[in-house]
Design a protein around this motif. Structure first.
Motif, short mmCIF file in Angstrom:
data_model
loop_
_atom_site.label_atom_id
_atom_site.label_comp_id
_atom_site.label_asym_id
_atom_site.label_seq_id
_atom_site.Cartn_x
_atom_site.Cartn_y
_atom_site.Cartn_z
N GLY A 111 -30.00 -41.63 2.55
CA GLY A 111 -30.98 -40.77 3.18
C GLY A 111 -32.29 -41.50 3.38
N ALA A 112 -32.97 -41.18 4.47
CA ALA A 112 -34.28 -41.78 4.74
C ALA A 112 -35.36 -40.87 4.16
N PRO A 113 -36.27 -41.43 3.37
CA PRO A 113 -37.32 -40.63 2.73
C PRO A 113 -38.18 -39.90 3.77
N LEU A 114 -38.55 -38.67 3.46
CA LEU A 114 -39.40 -37.87 4.35
C LEU A 114 -40.68 -37.48 3.62
N GLY A 115 -41.67 -37.11 4.40
CA GLY A 115 -42.88 -36.52 3.82
C GLY A 115 -43.62 -37.40 2.86
N GLY A 116 -43.65 -38.72 3.11
CA GLY A 116 -44.41 -39.61 2.25
C GLY A 116 -43.69 -40.03 1.00
N LEU A 117 -42.47 -39.57 0.84
CA LEU A 117 -41.68 -40.00 -0.32
C LEU A 117 -41.45 -41.50 -0.25
N GLU A 118 -41.61 -42.16 -1.40
CA GLU A 118 -41.45 -43.61 -1.42
C GLU A 118 -40.25 -44.02 -2.26
N GLY A 119 -39.57 -45.05 -1.80
CA GLY A 119 -38.40 -45.54 -2.51
C GLY A 119 -37.25 -45.70 -1.55
N SER A 120 -36.12 -46.16 -2.10
CA SER A 120 -34.95 -46.38 -1.25
C SER A 120 -33.91 -45.29 -1.46
N GLY A 121 -33.38 -44.79 -0.37
CA GLY A 121 -32.30 -43.82 -0.45
C GLY A 121 -31.02 -44.39 0.11
N SER A 122 -30.92 -45.72 0.11
CA SER A 122 -29.75 -46.39 0.67
C SER A 122 -28.70 -46.60 -0.40
N GLY A 123 -27.64 -45.84 -0.32
CA GLY A 123 -26.59 -45.88 -1.34
C GLY A 123 -26.65 -44.59 -2.16
N PRO A 124 -25.48 -44.12 -2.60
CA PRO A 124 -25.41 -42.83 -3.29
C PRO A 124 -26.20 -42.78 -4.59
N GLY A 125 -26.22 -43.89 -5.31
CA GLY A 125 -26.98 -43.92 -6.56
C GLY A 125 -28.47 -43.90 -6.31
N ARG A 126 -28.90 -44.69 -5.36
CA ARG A 126 -30.33 -44.73 -5.04
C ARG A 126 -30.80 -43.41 -4.46
N LEU A 127 -29.95 -42.78 -3.66
CA LEU A 127 -30.32 -41.50 -3.06
C LEU A 127 -30.57 -40.45 -4.13
N CYS A 128 -29.68 -40.39 -5.11
CA CYS A 128 -29.86 -39.42 -6.19
C CYS A 128 -31.12 -39.72 -7.00
#
Length: 188
Positions: free
Chosen positions: A103-120
């Motif tokens: 998932g791509a971060p929205l609303g100023g959220l910072e970090g990586s959402g690439s991969g199921p573990g990182r997304l969680c």
DNA sequence: GAAAAGATTACCT
DNA sequence: GGTAATCTTTTCC
């Protein structure tokens, strides 16, 4: 720019459909999680379908202690642990689910959402969220948008050792938040 | 009761 | 490109 993300919620009927279709149509939706510090949300850009008669499916051999959430109502979250991370799925039909891969971060959220573990990790999801009903009343939900997705690509799933030939992975073509294959691919 | 495997990721050479 | 980390669930004896 409105701030009404957290009020919209995709209902149960959306999830109570063939799993592959849900996996495809989850692309471009917003997944939001209400926490103590506010709402974290991402735009879903990569999913995988786990279906019946699918040896890679955790529910392949029927209900167990771990996968019992996969037999709850459509829209239920199935969260499991793999090594030191957790991964989240949304249940569709009994014993079937869609893995949220990126998932791509929205609303100023910072970090990586690439991969199921990182997304969680980005959304703050834990094993405590296993069994949550995203279709009604919970602190976790899906909403439409924020915008229409581009071209959708379909391909083999990642990280599994069985049924590797099945093309049940869906992703938004060219989105930088999509997880990269282990081996760097030749430039297109 | 014991052992193996795993829908991953980070860090090593 | 390869391997260790890390721990729960599942499976086998």
């Amino acid at each position: 720019m409105g701030r009404s993300v957290a009020t919209a919620r995709i209902g149960r009927a959306f999830f109570d459909r063939p799993t592959r279709r849900v996996a495809r149509e989850l692309l471009g939706t917003t997944c939001w999680v209400r926490g103590e510090a506010g709402v974290r949300s991402v735009r879903i850009v990569e999913t995988e379908a786990y279906v019946r008669a699918d040896p890679a499916n955790h529910a392949y051999r029927g209900p167990t202690r771990r996968n019992r959430s996969m037999f709850e109502r459509p829209g239920t979250l199935y969260v499991y642990r793999i090594h030191q991370v957790v991964c989240a799925n949304v249940v569709t039909r009994p014993g079937e689910a869609v893995l949220l891969r990126s998932g791509a971060p929205l609303g100023g959220l910072e970090g990586s959402g690439s991969g199921p573990g990182r997304l969680c990790r980005l959304l703050g999801l834990t094993l405590h969220d296993d069994g949550v009903d995203t279709a009604r009343g919970s602190r976790i939900g899906f909403a439409s948008g924020p915008d229409r997705v581009g071209r959708i690509r379909v391909g083999p799933r990642v990280g599994i050792s069985r049924a590797t030939e099945r093309r049940l992975r869906y992703l938004v073509d060219g989105d930088r938040a999509v997880s990269r294959p282990r081996r760097p691919r030749a430039p297109t």
